[in-house]
Every structure is written in C-alpha cells, then in structure tokens.
Design a protein around this motif. Sequence first.
Motif, PDB file in Angstrom:
ATOM      1  N   UNK A 319       0.868  -1.174   0.000  1.00  0.00           N
ATOM      2  CA  UNK A 319       0.000   0.000   0.000  1.00  0.00           C
ATOM      3  C   UNK A 319       0.905   1.224   0.000  1.00  0.00           C
ATOM      4  N   UNK A 320       0.288   2.390  -0.169  1.00  0.00           N
ATOM      5  CA  UNK A 320       1.086   3.610  -0.263  1.00  0.00           C
ATOM      6  C   UNK A 320       0.331   4.757   0.401  1.00  0.00           C
ATOM      7  N   UNK A 321       1.005   5.556   1.223  1.00  0.00           N
ATOM      8  CA  UNK A 321       0.310   6.663   1.885  1.00  0.00           C
ATOM      9  C   UNK A 321      -0.328   7.648   0.919  1.00  0.00           C
ATOM     10  N   UNK A 322       0.324   7.896  -0.216  1.00  0.00           N
ATOM     11  CA  UNK A 322      -0.233   8.860  -1.172  1.00  0.00           C
ATOM     12  C   UNK A 322      -1.537   8.342  -1.777  1.00  0.00           C
ATOM     13  N   UNK A 323      -1.597   7.053  -2.056  1.00  0.00           N
ATOM     14  CA  UNK A 323      -2.818   6.466  -2.613  1.00  0.00           C
ATOM     15  C   UNK A 323      -3.938   6.504  -1.577  1.00  0.00           C
ATOM     16  N   UNK A 324      -3.605   6.160  -0.336  1.00  0.00           N
ATOM     17  CA  UNK A 324      -4.611   6.195   0.726  1.00  0.00           C
ATOM     18  C   UNK A 324      -5.142   7.603   0.929  1.00  0.00           C
ATOM     19  N   UNK A 325      -4.249   8.575   0.913  1.00  0.00           N
ATOM     20  CA  UNK A 325      -4.679   9.955   1.116  1.00  0.00           C
ATOM     21  C   UNK A 325      -5.538  10.436  -0.041  1.00  0.00           C
ATOM     22  N   UNK A 326      -5.214  10.032  -1.260  1.00  0.00           N
ATOM     23  CA  UNK A 326      -5.994  10.460  -2.421  1.00  0.00           C
ATOM     24  C   UNK A 326      -7.425   9.942  -2.349  1.00  0.00           C
ATOM     25  N   UNK A 327      -7.599   8.751  -1.773  1.00  0.00           N
ATOM     26  CA  UNK A 327      -8.943   8.182  -1.624  1.00  0.00           C
ATOM     27  C   UNK A 327      -9.574   8.523  -0.280  1.00  0.00           C
TER      28      UNK A 327
END
Length: 799
Positions: A319-327
């Motif tokens: 997983x990736x923090x940037x992807x989680x934050x974008x969603x």
Amino acid sequence: MASLPASSPSRRPGRRTATRMLFAALLPVLATPALPGAIAAAAADPGDPGYSLTSTLSPAALTAADCAADARCVAAPAPVAGDNYDALKTAVASAAALAVPAVVDGAGAVVTPARPGTVFLAPGTYAMGSSLRVPPNVNLRGSGITATTLAMITSKWANFSYGFLVRWDDKATASPGSTNLVSDLTVNGNCREGAGAPEPADMPARPGELCDFRVGTAASTNVGGGVNAGDRWTVRQIRFTNLEYFKLWVNGVNDVHVVDNRFDNWGGAESGDEDNIGGGGRNERAVIEYNQFDKTIRGNSMDFTNAIQTTIRANTVYTDPAVAAARNMNYGNLYMEGVPEATIVDNVMYGGHITLQSNSKYLHSGQNKDVTDPRDSVVRGNRLINSTDAAVIIAYDDYADADASYGTLGTWNTSSTDPNDHIVRAGGNNVVADNIIVNPRNTGVVIAGLMDRVKNAADTITGNEIVDAGFGNANTEMNTGAGTFETSGVGISIGNGDKIYGNKITDDQSIPTTWFGVHVGARNAVSTIKNTVLTGPAGETNTLTGVIGAPVRYAASAAIAPTALAAPGNGVAWTDSNPTTTAPVAGYRVYRNNALVADVPAGTGVVPGNMVADADSTVDADASGWTQVANTRIGYYNGAGAPGGGSLSLTALAAGQVNASGRFLSIVPGQTYTTTAAYRALTGTGQRGRTGIEYYDANKVRISRLATSNNNSVDNATGWITSWYTSTAPANAVYAKAFVLVDNTQAGDVHLIDRIGLVSGTAIQQWIDPAPASGTTYRVAAYRQGDAQPGWLAGVTAP
C-alpha cells in the motif's frame, strides 16, 4: 453495550451493512487511526523486487499447440468485436462434454481422479455481456496473464448485478471430487472504461470516484466482480484489475486454492472498495498463497467471514500513503471475522494490518445470527511494515439479543434454533509468534474484548520483534472500543493465563514513541486480564530497548492523567491528577519530546500564578496567615516542609474534622478558580486531606464554602499527597479564601499542610523549560506512591 468497530458486509455478495473502524483501532474491537499520508513510508526490504506480474511459482501458460495435443481441450474462437459471451459459453459446454468425472467411494473419498475438459482462450480481449458459468471439471485457461483478457461490457452491467465475469455454475449437477482450474488471464471490469492495461502506475485514475458505468445509471456498487470460485477450484495466475465488485469471491465452497495471482489498478484503472479476496460462508480449507497486491488496489487485501481452516501464506501486500490519502481511506488490510483455526504465515504487508475478530458486526441473520470469536489460529512469521493501525489485532465480542442477554455458549458445530437467542462460540488459544513488526502506527500487537465470557482459553504472544510502535502518530493512546491502551509493544486486556514472553521490543527513534513494553489491562476496560505469564518455561522474558515509560504497564494500578495541560511559552503547566483508591499520586514525570526531563514530587514546586502570598503558601516562618476553625489548633511546624523547611500544622482537639482558612483575596465574579494543598500525617493514622474555597460578598459575608468530594487523597507519614478543587466564583462574590481540612481525625492527631495555593484558572503545577521552543511536545504523567510506573499520559504542544 460497548461496541467494537463495525466490519464489512453480510456475506452474500453484497454491500456492507456498516463500515469498519480501523481499530478506535477494537479489533478492530479497536482507535481510529489517521490516514497513512502522515506516515513516512518505510522502504521495501532489501531484495524485495516489489509488485510484479512475473510468475512466482506457476507453470508456463497453455499454448495452442498444447491444447491441440489434448483430446479434452477445446480452443475457443479468437475474440471478436462485440459480445463474445455466446462463443465462450459454447466452448465451455463442449469441454464439459469431454470431461470425465471423478469416481468416489461411499465415504466420498476419491478412488479415481477426475479428468477435466479444458477451454483454451487465445490472446486478445474477450468482451463479455454476461457472467461465464463454469461447471465442475472444466478448466478455463488463457494464453498468459497479460495476453488474454475477459472484460465486462459495461452497457450490459445489469447482467453482472451481484455477479462476476467468471463464476462456478450453480445450475450444474454437483460432481463429487470435481476439479477446476482458472488460470493465465486478466479479468477487467472496466470501472474506468477502456483502462487497465498492464502498465505500472503510481496512482489509480481519479482515485475514489465512482466507476464510469455507474454515472447516470442505476448501477450499484454490487456490479461487476472478477471470479467467483467453486468447490476445489484452483485460481492461478489471474490478474484482477479495474473491478467494481469483489475481485475474487470464495464463499460457501471447500478446498479452494488461490495461488500466484495479481491484484492492481494499473493502466489508468480504479476499482470499487470491496475486498480483493473476500467471502466465507462456512467455506473450509481455503489456501491463499503467493499472491501479490499492488499499491494501487482498493479495499481489503483479504477478508473472510464464517470460514474454518483458512490458510493465508506467503502473500505480499503493498500500500502507499499517497494512494490512501488520495482516496481518503486506508486499504490493503487482512481480516478474519468469525474464522477459527486460521493459519496466517510468512506474509509481507506494507501498510496493512492483520485482524482476527468475530462476525458480530454483520446483520444478525443467516450465518451471522450466531457469533464465532477467533480461536485456535496462528499468526506466525509475517513481516508487517508501516501498519496504519496496530499490526496484529485479536478482538473478542458478542451482541445482545432483544432481551438484552448475550448468546448461549456453543461450538462451531452448534447453531441456534431459538429465534430469540443465538449461539456465541468463545475464542482463545490463538498464537501470535515470530512476526517482524516495524513502524506500526499504534501498539504492535493488541488483544482486547468486550466481555470475559467470549474468551475461554489463553493466547500466546511470543518471539515477535516489534520496532518503533506508534511510528508517525502524535497520539499516545488507542481507544479500542473496549478500553484504551497507550502505545506499547504488546497490549492485552482480556484473558486468564495468557503467555507473553520472548518478544523483542525496540524503539530506536530520536524521538521515541513506544511508551511501554507490555500493556497488561486497559483503561476503562470492560473485560479482565489476570494471571498473565511474562516469563517462559526456560526463563524467556521480553527484552526492551529504548522504551520510554516502563517494561510493563499494569493498567489497573496506573495513576490517571493530569488535566488542562497548557504550554504557556516557557514550559508546561497542568492541573493535578485526581487520586484513586488504587493510585494515590506521589508526583509527576514531565517528558519533553518524549524524553524524561523532570520529576516533580507531590507538594513541591511553585504554584504558578499563586494568589496566596509566599509566606502563607509555604509556611516557612509562621502560621500567621491562617485561621483555625472549630476543633483545630493551628501552628507552625519547623522541620518537615514540602517546598521549604516549614509547614502549617493542624492538631485535632477532639475526634472529627480539623481545618483552617486563609486570608481574604480579591477575585472576579464568574471567573474559574482552583485551590490546592499538600498533606502529610505527623501523628495518628492517615486521613483524607481535602482542599476548598470560601466565597464572600463585598461586605465579607460568606456566600459559600466548597471543597472537593474526592476522598482518595489520604495522607501518610512518609510522603506528601495533594488535593485540589476547581469552582466558579458566584456573581456576587468579591473575595475568596483558600481553606484546608482533614477528615476523621482522632484527638491529638497532627496533620501538616504545605504548598497551599489559589489560582485563577486551573493550572496548579508547572515545569519551566530551560530551552523553550515552538512545536515542542510536552507530556505529563502522574505516578503512584511506592511505584515508579508513570500513569496515563496527557500532552500538549507549544504553539
């Protein structure tokens, strides 16, 4: 009743009835973690190649030549423009006619294995207008994971409602001993129309937005899944991408093998938030191994409800923090809900966590009417890096029936028949061992429960390496919904005789975040913990390096946190902790950026902003500032002061209460005021020392006399205890006096009072920072008399 966080859907393919809280993270019986965007991503392990479509252990894909040489193989027509469903349906029927079923004996044991027919799919994209049903003993094999694609025709989405591109044929005649293989292809649900090529991506397209085919239509989120496996299916080398509904569904079937598959949203794709591998339905013996989940996935990596003997082995989740934050959501986690006898071993998870909990958060109907708590499961040898919650969570609970009673105890093989009652299958005997946990945002391993009766066997937590618990988290505690833990290597608040030893708990950060090694019990817990074993049979103990507070936190005896912390610019100020019967306060520890910088024993230090004159506060020369009240002789005692060399003495003339009041002090109506004093018994037994305030009008006529009702500030002969009281000045108040009192004394008893204060506001303790700076975080914890363990923490950051 208290509640654990909600979980995922009732386990027919369908939407969740409630959303899961990520353990406040209880299992989450478990505190709501922040999104991982605030967390610095840990680097992949050296030698970890990262997500790749390259096979880990699968054989080469079938070829046209291989199919031609197999009398039971049917080559489907090459894909054409338009709908290819009818052509594939015909090919499947032809292969089914060539299959030879297994021969089984009367007990169901296979005497002669089945010889399945095979459908071979050519390279290219087969657009599909309906679900392809695959009957027993038919293999569906593509030309390669990136060569052959089955894609949903989105204008025909209604044909895929609660449906999948490929599914087992529930209309076919059952075939004991059957076998099916689906392999070497991609399933693409066209969530982003036309996207999903096998091209690496750092971010999904338009993250978190609705799938394209749902915009302007009546299509729900329950449309367009990937593969729905049947009994004894092997799902191998499938790429799942761009799918709205569950990507792979394993529900109510047995002996499914899910191996070496890939899950992503590459090539401009996105997906719905359902699980990547989901299901349950009392399926048995599923094996999920060597699968990879890319950082662009959405939803949980794996989530089973109501299954048994499930094996999750050697999978890798990115997983990736940037992807989680974008969603604006966490993702990639692994949940086993109502799944006993699970084996979760040798997996690697970046950002995700593992949770074992009951199925009580689903609608209480069907298989979810009865509750199964985690039991006889093993979580071993996993590597969990940058988990966005506690890394491993085990939660125990039950729900109340209409009559407010809880379930009747039962086993996996018993089910409820009474419409007004349900079965609860108690948990325990779980093992969490030999895992490597790095940078979990909360405590490394957490075990919690809502009531004792739902766990009746001890758990074992041993051999784990836990590094930098609380990493990236400004908070120090985690509310599980069944009690609060402060950040530790291991936390447990339910069970009898649980074994926690041989764990290595380390914090090597410049500003550490791991407060305790093992947290035994929780604040406000609704379950109990007793007879916890912290030393193994060969003398194994938990080893700790860099832990801030103490090797073991015993929640039941921890002093409660001070209140009203403030950072006025030169350090930190606070209101005293309220003493309890189990935690009389002996002093305070002050932490600056999580490093211990001061020890403030009770009754010492200057009262910040004290309105009482120094001479009357410290009583270092005489007692002239104090007036005795009935039954009391006041005096100056030279030789036992808290902040100085003297103190105020109160001698009881007869049995009863002794007290004294101070001088008139000007006050402001409506303002909040706090009084404080330190108490010590000189002769006689320890008694309750209580502090208060008297309010007077302009004529110095007393309006009220108010004192704290906390009776736990019992003094003694060996140390000072403090008592304090906060109130609001009446509208007609002009003056106030501080007063002190001791209850239940005997004639001749002498009690000493010192560090007497009255302040505007609530701050009655302080620590002056020799090098104050903006952004400095201060934390303060009280500690008990006779116990150096710091109590519950309170914190504030300097502006």
